[in-house]
Design a protein around this motif. Structure first.
Motif, short mmCIF file in Angstrom:
data_model
loop_
_atom_site.label_atom_id
_atom_site.label_comp_id
_atom_site.label_asym_id
_atom_site.label_seq_id
_atom_site.Cartn_x
_atom_site.Cartn_y
_atom_site.Cartn_z
N TYR A 207 1.30 -10.29 1.60
CA TYR A 207 0.84 -9.18 2.42
C TYR A 207 -0.55 -9.53 2.94
O TYR A 207 -1.12 -10.54 2.59
CB TYR A 207 0.83 -7.88 1.61
CG TYR A 207 2.16 -7.64 0.96
CD1 TYR A 207 3.23 -7.11 1.67
CD2 TYR A 207 2.39 -8.02 -0.37
CE1 TYR A 207 4.47 -6.93 1.08
CE2 TYR A 207 3.62 -7.86 -0.96
CZ TYR A 207 4.66 -7.31 -0.23
OH TYR A 207 5.89 -7.16 -0.82
N GLY B 178 2.06 -4.96 6.08
CA GLY B 178 3.25 -5.69 5.66
C GLY B 178 4.04 -5.02 4.56
O GLY B 178 5.09 -5.51 4.16
N MET B 179 3.57 -3.88 4.05
CA MET B 179 4.29 -3.17 2.99
C MET B 179 5.30 -2.22 3.62
O MET B 179 4.96 -1.48 4.54
CB MET B 179 3.33 -2.34 2.13
CG MET B 179 2.20 -3.10 1.52
SD MET B 179 1.18 -2.05 0.45
CE MET B 179 0.61 -0.78 1.58
N CYS C 193 7.80 -3.90 -2.35
CA CYS C 193 6.42 -4.19 -1.94
C CYS C 193 5.45 -3.47 -2.87
O CYS C 193 4.47 -4.05 -3.35
CB CYS C 193 6.16 -3.70 -0.51
SG CYS C 193 7.23 -4.42 0.74
#
Length: 71
Positions: free
Chosen positions: A64, A10-11, A16
């Protein structure tokens, strides 16, 4: 000193990276955090062996997903 590498999904951007660096870095005993967006890995340096469940919780709270320790 202990260095552990985690796989995190998810980064994708500098935000992030900054978010995870701060969130994980604020944990007791953590002395360094390295985020590699290209590989999706987060390296955590700490005084003792890190608590994987606590790291996963902090990563999840930041939005995340920690998918495990990287090989």
């Amino acid at each position: 000193m202990s260095t552990t590498v985690y796989a995190v999904s998810g980064m994708s951007c500098g935000h992030c990276k900054a978010t995870l660096t701060k969130a994980i870095g604020d944990l007791d005993g953590v002395t360094g955090v390295g985020v590699d967006l290209a590989t999706g890995q987060v390296t955590v340096t700490s005084a003792d062996e890190p608590d994987d469940a606590l790291i996963a919780e902090v990563v999840d709270d930041a939005g995340y997903e920690l998918t495990g320790r990287a090989a």
